[in-house]
Write a protein that holds these residues in place. Structure first.
Motif, PDB file in Angstrom:
ATOM      1  N   ILE A   1       0.801  -1.227   0.000  1.00  0.00           N
ATOM      2  CA  ILE A   1       0.000   0.000   0.000  1.00  0.00           C
ATOM      3  C   ILE A   1       0.830   1.271   0.000  1.00  0.00           C
ATOM      4  CG2 ILE A   1      -2.010  -1.066   1.061  1.00  0.00           C
ATOM      5  CD1 ILE A   1      -1.155   0.290   3.717  1.00  0.00           C
ATOM      6  N   CYS A   2       2.119   1.171   0.326  1.00  0.00           N
ATOM      7  CA  CYS A   2       2.939   2.374   0.373  1.00  0.00           C
ATOM      8  C   CYS A   2       4.390   1.996   0.096  1.00  0.00           C
ATOM      9  CB  CYS A   2       2.802   3.046   1.734  1.00  0.00           C
ATOM     10  SG  CYS A   2       3.425   4.724   1.778  1.00  0.00           S
ATOM     11  N   VAL A   3       5.077   2.826  -0.687  1.00  0.00           N
ATOM     12  CA  VAL A   3       6.446   2.538  -1.093  1.00  0.00           C
ATOM     13  C   VAL A   3       7.289   3.797  -0.976  1.00  0.00           C
ATOM     14  CG1 VAL A   3       7.919   1.765  -3.012  1.00  0.00           C
ATOM     15  CG2 VAL A   3       5.612   0.846  -2.780  1.00  0.00           C
ATOM     16  N   THR A   4       8.525   3.626  -0.538  1.00  0.00           N
ATOM     17  CA  THR A   4       9.511   4.702  -0.558  1.00  0.00           C
ATOM     18  C   THR A   4      10.871   4.064  -0.776  1.00  0.00           C
ATOM     19  OG1 THR A   4      10.264   6.717   0.567  1.00  0.00           O
ATOM     20  CG2 THR A   4       9.954   4.762   1.933  1.00  0.00           C
ATOM     21  N   CYS A   5      11.914   4.879  -0.855  1.00  0.00           N
ATOM     22  CA  CYS A   5      13.254   4.312  -1.010  1.00  0.00           C
ATOM     23  C   CYS A   5      14.266   5.144  -0.239  1.00  0.00           C
ATOM     24  CB  CYS A   5      13.643   4.195  -2.470  1.00  0.00           C
ATOM     25  SG  CYS A   5      13.789   5.762  -3.317  1.00  0.00           S
ATOM     26  N   THR A   6      15.383   4.519   0.050  1.00  0.00           N
ATOM     27  CA  THR A   6      16.473   5.191   0.743  1.00  0.00           C
ATOM     28  C   THR A   6      17.398   5.820  -0.291  1.00  0.00           C
ATOM     29  OG1 THR A   6      17.850   3.212   0.754  1.00  0.00           O
ATOM     30  CG2 THR A   6      16.385   3.532   2.651  1.00  0.00           C
ATOM     31  N   SER A   7      18.344   6.623   0.168  1.00  0.00           N
ATOM     32  CA  SER A   7      19.270   7.271  -0.771  1.00  0.00           C
ATOM     33  C   SER A   7      20.197   6.265  -1.437  1.00  0.00           C
ATOM     34  CB  SER A   7      20.088   8.350  -0.055  1.00  0.00           C
ATOM     35  OG  SER A   7      20.911   7.763   0.924  1.00  0.00           O
TER      36      SER A   7
ATOM     37  N   PRO B   1      16.850  11.697   6.002  1.00  0.00           N
ATOM     38  CA  PRO B   1      18.133  11.972   5.348  1.00  0.00           C
ATOM     39  C   PRO B   1      19.252  11.015   5.767  1.00  0.00           C
ATOM     40  CG  PRO B   1      17.110  14.014   6.025  1.00  0.00           C
ATOM     41  CD  PRO B   1      16.267  12.905   6.599  1.00  0.00           C
ATOM     42  N   LEU B   2      19.162  10.417   6.961  1.00  0.00           N
ATOM     43  CA  LEU B   2      20.158   9.441   7.407  1.00  0.00           C
ATOM     44  C   LEU B   2      19.767   8.014   7.019  1.00  0.00           C
ATOM     45  CD1 LEU B   2      21.061  10.853  10.940  1.00  0.00           C
ATOM     46  CD2 LEU B   2      22.306  11.113   8.786  1.00  0.00           C
ATOM     47  N   ASP B   3      18.785   7.878   6.144  1.00  0.00           N
ATOM     48  CA  ASP B   3      18.315   6.591   5.627  1.00  0.00           C
ATOM     49  C   ASP B   3      17.627   5.706   6.659  1.00  0.00           C
ATOM     50  OD1 ASP B   3      18.747   6.957   2.966  1.00  0.00           O
ATOM     51  OD2 ASP B   3      20.684   5.953   2.926  1.00  0.00           O
ATOM     52  N   ASN B   4      17.150   6.277   7.752  1.00  0.00           N
ATOM     53  CA  ASN B   4      16.297   5.508   8.641  1.00  0.00           C
ATOM     54  C   ASN B   4      14.896   5.476   8.041  1.00  0.00           C
ATOM     55  OD1 ASN B   4      18.220   4.943  10.701  1.00  0.00           O
ATOM     56  ND2 ASN B   4      18.028   7.052  11.384  1.00  0.00           N
ATOM     57  N   ILE B   5      14.132   4.483   8.445  1.00  0.00           N
ATOM     58  CA  ILE B   5      12.772   4.292   7.948  1.00  0.00           C
ATOM     59  C   ILE B   5      11.815   4.576   9.098  1.00  0.00           C
ATOM     60  CG2 ILE B   5      11.157   2.631   6.955  1.00  0.00           C
ATOM     61  CD1 ILE B   5      13.710   1.029   6.051  1.00  0.00           C
ATOM     62  N   ILE B   6      10.799   5.392   8.852  1.00  0.00           N
ATOM     63  CA  ILE B   6       9.771   5.676   9.855  1.00  0.00           C
ATOM     64  C   ILE B   6       8.451   5.128   9.334  1.00  0.00           C
ATOM     65  CG2 ILE B   6       8.562   7.447  11.175  1.00  0.00           C
ATOM     66  CD1 ILE B   6      11.002   9.239  10.852  1.00  0.00           C
ATOM     67  N   VAL B   7       7.754   4.381  10.192  1.00  0.00           N
ATOM     68  CA  VAL B   7       6.502   3.721   9.813  1.00  0.00           C
ATOM     69  C   VAL B   7       5.421   4.064  10.827  1.00  0.00           C
ATOM     70  CG1 VAL B   7       5.418   1.508   9.273  1.00  0.00           C
ATOM     71  CG2 VAL B   7       7.877   1.770   8.989  1.00  0.00           C
ATOM     72  N   THR B   8       4.232   4.440  10.353  1.00  0.00           N
ATOM     73  CA  THR B   8       3.106   4.631  11.254  1.00  0.00           C
ATOM     74  C   THR B   8       2.462   3.276  11.553  1.00  0.00           C
ATOM     75  OG1 THR B   8       1.577   5.027   9.409  1.00  0.00           O
ATOM     76  CG2 THR B   8       2.553   6.968  10.458  1.00  0.00           C
TER      77      THR B   8
END
Length: 173
Positions: free
Chosen positions: A40-46, A99-106
């Protein structure tokens, strides 16, 4: 897809095939396991890792799957055992990277923010209920160090049409 609309990659099955025996002839056959149930949701790191919120069932139980740019599964996160139980399962909705490539999830039903590494391992979690934030749904990050959290109201609530937006300052993520 590229600039001309050509499909570049498809992430549907695990790259590593499993060998199974098919009945009744007992022949070996290669099958691949689907990567996702309901992404349902997608993002990516640097560095190109792909982070996906995947809902597993009608109760909104879910997980976060982190893939390498080549499609290998780097990690799967299914919540914190001390807060996500059978009665209070991990219910991820939205995801973002810092910006530090950590992932935050609700974790909407549990009023939590989970903080993960760029490979999907837990760093910590924050109970938003402690500061009066309930049902976190959407997330956005500003360049000035602010996280915006959009919240919904429960279906049975008289305030179902009253969404809320919170602004939190962060550092060290």
């Amino acid at each position: 897809m590229d600039q001309e609309g050509k499909q570049l990659k498809e992430y549907e099955h695990e790259n590593h095939k499993k060998q199974l025996f098919s009945l009744p002839r007992f022949r070996k056959s290669s099958i691949t396991k689907p990567l996702f149930s309901f992404p349902i949701c997608v993002t990516c790191t640097s560095n190109g890792n792909i982070c996906v919120v995947d809902v597993l069932d009608n109760d909104n139980r879910g997980r976060v799957v982190v893939l390498s740019p080549g499609g290998d599964v780097l990690g799967t996160y299914t919540g914190q055992p001390d807060v996500n139980t059978e009665d209070k399962p991990f219910t991820p909705v939205r995801i973002l990277t810092t910006p530090l490539d950590n992932i935050i999830v609700t974790d909407m039903e549990n009023h939590l923010l989970h903080i993960l590494t760029d490979q999907g391992q837990s760093i910590t979690y924050y109970n938003l209920r402690d500061i009066g934030i309930l049902y976190p749904y959407s997330l956005a990050l500003s360049t000035s160090g602010t996280i915006f959290i959009g919240c919904v109201s429960p279906k049975e609530s008289p305030d179902t049409s009253k969404a809320k937006l919170y602004e939190l300052n962060y550092s060290g993520f």
